[in-house]
Design a protein around this motif. Sequence first.
Motif, PDB file in Angstrom:
ATOM      1  N   GLU A 124       0.770 -17.508  -5.460  1.00 41.09           N
ATOM      2  CA  GLU A 124      -0.500 -17.802  -6.127  1.00 41.09           C
ATOM      3  C   GLU A 124      -0.325 -18.800  -7.267  1.00 41.09           C
ATOM      4  O   GLU A 124      -1.208 -18.953  -8.100  1.00 41.09           O
ATOM      5  CB  GLU A 124      -1.125 -16.507  -6.667  1.00 41.09           C
ATOM      6  CG  GLU A 124      -1.477 -15.494  -5.596  1.00 41.09           C
ATOM      7  CD  GLU A 124      -2.471 -16.019  -4.559  1.00 41.09           C
ATOM      8  OE1 GLU A 124      -3.188 -16.980  -4.854  1.00 41.09           O
ATOM      9  OE2 GLU A 124      -2.492 -15.464  -3.448  1.00 41.09           O
ATOM     10  N   GLU A 169     -12.303 -19.187  -8.649  1.00 40.36           N
ATOM     11  CA  GLU A 169     -12.818 -19.372  -7.290  1.00 40.36           C
ATOM     12  C   GLU A 169     -14.328 -19.598  -7.331  1.00 40.36           C
ATOM     13  O   GLU A 169     -14.987 -19.302  -8.334  1.00 40.36           O
ATOM     14  CB  GLU A 169     -12.494 -18.157  -6.440  1.00 40.36           C
ATOM     15  CG  GLU A 169     -11.002 -18.035  -6.154  1.00 40.36           C
ATOM     16  CD  GLU A 169     -10.708 -16.946  -5.139  1.00 40.36           C
ATOM     17  OE1 GLU A 169     -10.512 -17.305  -3.975  1.00 40.36           O
ATOM     18  OE2 GLU A 169     -10.677 -15.770  -5.503  1.00 40.36           O
ATOM     19  N   ARG A 207     -12.657 -21.270  -1.848  1.00 39.68           N
ATOM     20  CA  ARG A 207     -11.715 -22.230  -2.440  1.00 39.68           C
ATOM     21  C   ARG A 207     -11.959 -23.592  -1.810  1.00 39.68           C
ATOM     22  O   ARG A 207     -12.105 -23.689  -0.587  1.00 39.68           O
ATOM     23  CB  ARG A 207     -10.275 -21.779  -2.197  1.00 39.68           C
ATOM     24  CG  ARG A 207      -9.870 -20.629  -3.078  1.00 39.68           C
ATOM     25  CD  ARG A 207      -8.811 -19.788  -2.446  1.00 39.68           C
ATOM     26  NE  ARG A 207      -9.297 -19.191  -1.220  1.00 39.68           N
ATOM     27  CZ  ARG A 207      -8.600 -19.102  -0.110  1.00 39.68           C
ATOM     28  NH1 ARG A 207      -7.391 -19.574  -0.053  1.00 39.68           N
ATOM     29  NH2 ARG A 207      -9.116 -18.544   0.969  1.00 39.68           N
ATOM     30  N   SER A 225      -4.674  -5.886   2.362  1.00 41.54           N
ATOM     31  CA  SER A 225      -5.108  -7.060   1.592  1.00 41.54           C
ATOM     32  C   SER A 225      -4.190  -8.257   1.798  1.00 41.54           C
ATOM     33  O   SER A 225      -3.034  -8.245   1.374  1.00 41.54           O
ATOM     34  CB  SER A 225      -5.183  -6.720   0.097  1.00 41.54           C
ATOM     35  OG  SER A 225      -5.556  -7.875  -0.613  1.00 41.54           O
ATOM     36  N   ASP A 228       4.724 -12.735  -4.511  1.00 39.77           N
ATOM     37  CA  ASP A 228       3.266 -12.679  -4.683  1.00 39.77           C
ATOM     38  C   ASP A 228       2.800 -13.668  -5.750  1.00 39.77           C
ATOM     39  O   ASP A 228       1.876 -14.446  -5.544  1.00 39.77           O
ATOM     40  CB  ASP A 228       2.882 -11.248  -5.079  1.00 39.77           C
ATOM     41  CG  ASP A 228       1.385 -11.080  -5.276  1.00 39.77           C
ATOM     42  OD1 ASP A 228       0.659 -11.162  -4.278  1.00 39.77           O
ATOM     43  OD2 ASP A 228       0.950 -10.879  -6.434  1.00 39.77           O
ATOM     44  N   ALA A 236     -12.832 -16.705   1.498  1.00 36.92           N
ATOM     45  CA  ALA A 236     -12.107 -15.433   1.605  1.00 36.92           C
ATOM     46  C   ALA A 236     -13.139 -14.361   1.894  1.00 36.92           C
ATOM     47  O   ALA A 236     -14.273 -14.438   1.402  1.00 36.92           O
ATOM     48  CB  ALA A 236     -11.391 -15.126   0.299  1.00 36.92           C
ATOM     49  N   TYR A 240      -0.447  -4.723   0.619  1.00 41.92           N
ATOM     50  CA  TYR A 240      -0.481  -6.190   0.577  1.00 41.92           C
ATOM     51  C   TYR A 240       0.390  -6.799   1.671  1.00 41.92           C
ATOM     52  O   TYR A 240       1.313  -6.172   2.174  1.00 41.92           O
ATOM     53  CB  TYR A 240       0.004  -6.688  -0.794  1.00 41.92           C
ATOM     54  CG  TYR A 240      -0.926  -6.308  -1.917  1.00 41.92           C
ATOM     55  CD1 TYR A 240      -2.097  -7.015  -2.136  1.00 41.92           C
ATOM     56  CD2 TYR A 240      -0.639  -5.216  -2.744  1.00 41.92           C
ATOM     57  CE1 TYR A 240      -2.958  -6.661  -3.162  1.00 41.92           C
ATOM     58  CE2 TYR A 240      -1.490  -4.862  -3.776  1.00 41.92           C
ATOM     59  CZ  TYR A 240      -2.647  -5.588  -3.984  1.00 41.92           C
ATOM     60  OH  TYR A 240      -3.499  -5.240  -4.997  1.00 41.92           O
ATOM     61  N   SER A 274       0.837 -10.931   4.032  1.00 38.78           N
ATOM     62  CA  SER A 274       0.137 -12.174   4.344  1.00 38.78           C
ATOM     63  C   SER A 274      -0.975 -11.816   5.344  1.00 38.78           C
ATOM     64  O   SER A 274      -0.790 -10.930   6.185  1.00 38.78           O
ATOM     65  CB  SER A 274       1.094 -13.192   4.946  1.00 38.78           C
ATOM     66  OG  SER A 274       1.401 -12.840   6.266  1.00 38.78           O
ATOM     67  N   THR A 275      -2.123 -12.493   5.240  1.00 36.07           N
ATOM     68  CA  THR A 275      -3.257 -12.140   6.103  1.00 36.07           C
ATOM     69  C   THR A 275      -2.895 -12.208   7.593  1.00 36.07           C
ATOM     70  O   THR A 275      -3.180 -11.258   8.326  1.00 36.07           O
ATOM     71  CB  THR A 275      -4.471 -13.044   5.811  1.00 36.07           C
ATOM     72  OG1 THR A 275      -4.689 -13.060   4.406  1.00 36.07           O
ATOM     73  CG2 THR A 275      -5.710 -12.516   6.491  1.00 36.07           C
ATOM     74  N   GLN A 331      -7.563 -13.671   3.277  1.00 37.33           N
ATOM     75  CA  GLN A 331      -7.502 -14.888   2.469  1.00 37.33           C
ATOM     76  C   GLN A 331      -8.456 -15.948   3.033  1.00 37.33           C
ATOM     77  O   GLN A 331      -9.034 -16.705   2.289  1.00 37.33           O
ATOM     78  CB  GLN A 331      -6.052 -15.403   2.480  1.00 37.33           C
ATOM     79  CG  GLN A 331      -5.764 -16.556   1.566  1.00 37.33           C
ATOM     80  CD  GLN A 331      -5.667 -16.129   0.107  1.00 37.33           C
ATOM     81  OE1 GLN A 331      -6.138 -15.069  -0.299  1.00 37.33           O
ATOM     82  NE2 GLN A 331      -5.070 -16.964  -0.704  1.00 37.33           N
ATOM     83  N   GLU A 332      -8.605 -15.953   4.356  1.00 38.51           N
ATOM     84  CA  GLU A 332      -9.573 -16.860   4.993  1.00 38.51           C
ATOM     85  C   GLU A 332     -10.317 -16.122   6.096  1.00 38.51           C
ATOM     86  O   GLU A 332      -9.704 -15.320   6.814  1.00 38.51           O
ATOM     87  CB  GLU A 332      -8.869 -18.073   5.627  1.00 38.51           C
ATOM     88  CG  GLU A 332      -8.680 -19.238   4.710  1.00 38.51           C
ATOM     89  CD  GLU A 332      -7.237 -19.333   4.264  1.00 38.51           C
ATOM     90  OE1 GLU A 332      -6.370 -18.885   5.012  1.00 38.51           O
ATOM     91  OE2 GLU A 332      -6.988 -19.829   3.149  1.00 38.51           O
ATOM     92  N   ARG A 343      -5.060 -10.956   0.452  1.00 42.46           N
ATOM     93  CA  ARG A 343      -5.206 -11.611  -0.844  1.00 42.46           C
ATOM     94  C   ARG A 343      -4.156 -11.004  -1.765  1.00 42.46           C
ATOM     95  O   ARG A 343      -3.960  -9.784  -1.798  1.00 42.46           O
ATOM     96  CB  ARG A 343      -6.602 -11.365  -1.417  1.00 42.46           C
ATOM     97  CG  ARG A 343      -7.719 -11.718  -0.440  1.00 42.46           C
ATOM     98  CD  ARG A 343      -8.838 -12.454  -1.131  1.00 42.46           C
ATOM     99  NE  ARG A 343      -8.467 -13.799  -1.476  1.00 42.46           N
ATOM    100  CZ  ARG A 343      -9.059 -14.537  -2.423  1.00 42.46           C
ATOM    101  NH1 ARG A 343     -10.067 -14.037  -3.102  1.00 42.46           N
ATOM    102  NH2 ARG A 343      -8.671 -15.756  -2.687  1.00 42.46           N
TER     103      ARG A 343
END
Lengths: 514, 327
Positions: free
Chosen positions: A486, B282, B122, B29, A482, B246, B55, B57-58, B80-81, B31
Amino acid sequence: MSIGVRPPSARTVALAFVAVGVVVVWPALGLGYGLFRAPAALTSAELWSALPLLRDSLLLSVAVAVSATLLGGWLAWIAERLRYPGRSALALFALLPLATPSYLLAATFERAQVMLLGPSYSLRGLVAAWLVLTLVTAPVVQLVVASALQRSSANEEEAARSLGASRVALLRSVVLPRVQAGMVFGFVLSFVYALSDFGAVAVLDAPVLTFRLYQAVASHQLGQATLYGLLLSIAAVPLLLLAGRLRGKARAGVANPRAPARLPAGTVEAGLAVGTQLMVGGLGTLLPLVELARWVARGLTQPDATFASLGIPALHTVGASFFGAVLTLLLALPVTWVAARAPRLSGIRQAGWIASALPGPLLAFGWLLCALWAGTYLGLPYGVVMSSGLLLLLGYATRFLAEAAAPLEAGILHLDPRQEAAARSLGAPRSRWLLRVVAPALTPATGGAFVLVFIAILKELPVTLLLGGPAGLSTLAFRVFDRYNEAMFHDAGLAGLILLATTLTALLFTLERP
Amino acid sequence: MRAIRLMLLLSLAACTTLFSDESTVTIYSGRGEALVGELLARASRETGVPLRVQYGSTPELVTRMVVEADQTQADLLFAQEITHFQPLVRRGMLARLPDDLSEGLDPRFIDQAHHWVGTSGRLRVLAVNAESVPPDARPRSLRDLAQPEYASKLAWAPQNAAFQAHVSALRALWGHDETARWLRQVHASGPRTFPKNAPIVQAVADGVVQMGWVNHYYLHQSRISNGAVVNHSFAEGDAGNVLLVAGIAVREGSPRVEGATRIVRWLLSEAVQESVAQSSWEYPARLGVPTHPDVAPLDPIGLADLDPDHLSDLAPARAMLRELGLL
């Protein structure tokens, strides 16, 4: 099989099939259920474009398996049979790359090239992935083969030496047959690791079939990802079948073997041994360690950089690894017992190998689909099943059954049949024989299997992310991933250092045992 | 034995599985925890809505929602997008948000159909090694990257969703053929490929490459810089100046719509937008909220003229990248 070895009981065979059914068949059925719900197909263009990637996947995996077996075998031999200064510490040092997640090692490998050879130098692609994956998997082979060497009796080796056998002859005629099964298992573990890896190949830009599979998952085409996984598994089958045959005939060991005296290493031999151990430990652990420490140090110098607490992730990591390793071992025991003692049923072993060759996300989705099926047809609440954590532990068992089975089966093969015959002639019931004779004799193998799976789960990510998230799990490996994602390198570095320290502790506890 | 006992104790302590009540809102999430972990904890505290965050990856979380369909646990998806919402919109899995949620937001963060709302942005930039690429040697347009003198110094990440979203934008701005030609030309000069943005910024700092095509905030998060690496934007209105948004969406049929919407409203509030802009570098979604002092404001940069709808589906961009051998 040696005379006097009892075949497994019907109950054990049933247990083994139940274990394989749970660990291998269920997630496969889950993926099948996914295909049934959302049928998918690969167009001929997709299939043709996937074939070169499949070829490279197999080439890379075989190359990694061969080099890791040779390197790991050599590391085990020098650690168990040679005498030179610093041997114990160096043997432990060479095992440490077990702790390094492959993508992290790949990233630091790149950086090491820059630091040592300059920015313009870049070894990337399949060759770089081969080197990195060899470093990560050679210690696995070392552990499995060293354990086989520890159980080999001194008598044969010393007799051969006293009859004037050369080292090569001794190795070929006496030692290799004893460690053949261990080496084959090590080969298989390295092979399935490389075949299912995505981290190192992605960092080092070595396109293989897992690339395509992950892109299908990311494009919400799980059906296509399943078909790519099937392609990968089918392609691996011939090699895994061959490996099962190469395991060789079981050569029973003797109870309480006396280890042969270590041979004093000559200057060249000692130099080579120390050099190899330093190279493996240095490249596989020290480099990542230095890089992680550099990240942390950089964070310490920045006033606004904060470090998140690691208490909960550390606890979750140890908890998940412990229970995951226990369940995997419990399921692996009947499977390996049957595989080792019932040659006609030994195919059960390969089922575990194939399951371990499946890339983590696909396998996790297989379990998730099982839970969905149970929710739809059996009325089991999906949310409760997911948040119980049971699926996570089962996911670990599927992923690491091969890791647990390798040392266990090597241990079972080395059981002394004379003890079994003696117990039988004295009228000891089977349960007593298992408890009083087999269990103590298998303790080192079980310990080895436990630590191998424990460490593998410590750094596991895709299964943890998909099946552990619903159970509220947040592990150190997730923290590294994670924060690295980032670009918060300082925080990723600290989590990585704790991960390495945990692995080292687990190894020290295990290797304490004689 | 001592070791086993110790591990058992630690494990038991670790197994404090989170049991949640009916009112707990579950967020998938995409994010990272590093970005939004504290923010969401604060959201729960300040709104009084119990939250449970998963959590991942999107793209993988969206796939999970698609597979889980009506059994999904997700009440909210934090992506995230915004490109990732489209497969869910197509399947009717996203609820319509209240119209007033978008009031006061920059139009680039608003979905006309109100299926999602942007929370922050972003900027796509070139992270440039300041020493080896002086200001007058930096490309003025994204198109310039096709020239071998630039492309050979470049790092990119075709597997990354942000890269794919930018290619999606290029298809809208330049057309399919022109985008494919440009990608082919850049690819021919052998840029270095990475799996994601963070290591690209590191590689630029190390001098492995001189330029990296990334999102702006990695440079700030990495704390690498001290001026060694700078974010470079292209000429005003250039296709290289694309803002990736996002966003967050509520699941259609969620029994906790009220709590979920309260979280969304909280995320878009002025105070929270200010704090996000300052803590994560951001671009804020709310008009009038200042950006972080280290982050260049959007106005003088001049974004490419792009309808957010063109960023809504990655599939054609991915197909193109596969055809070109980049995926």
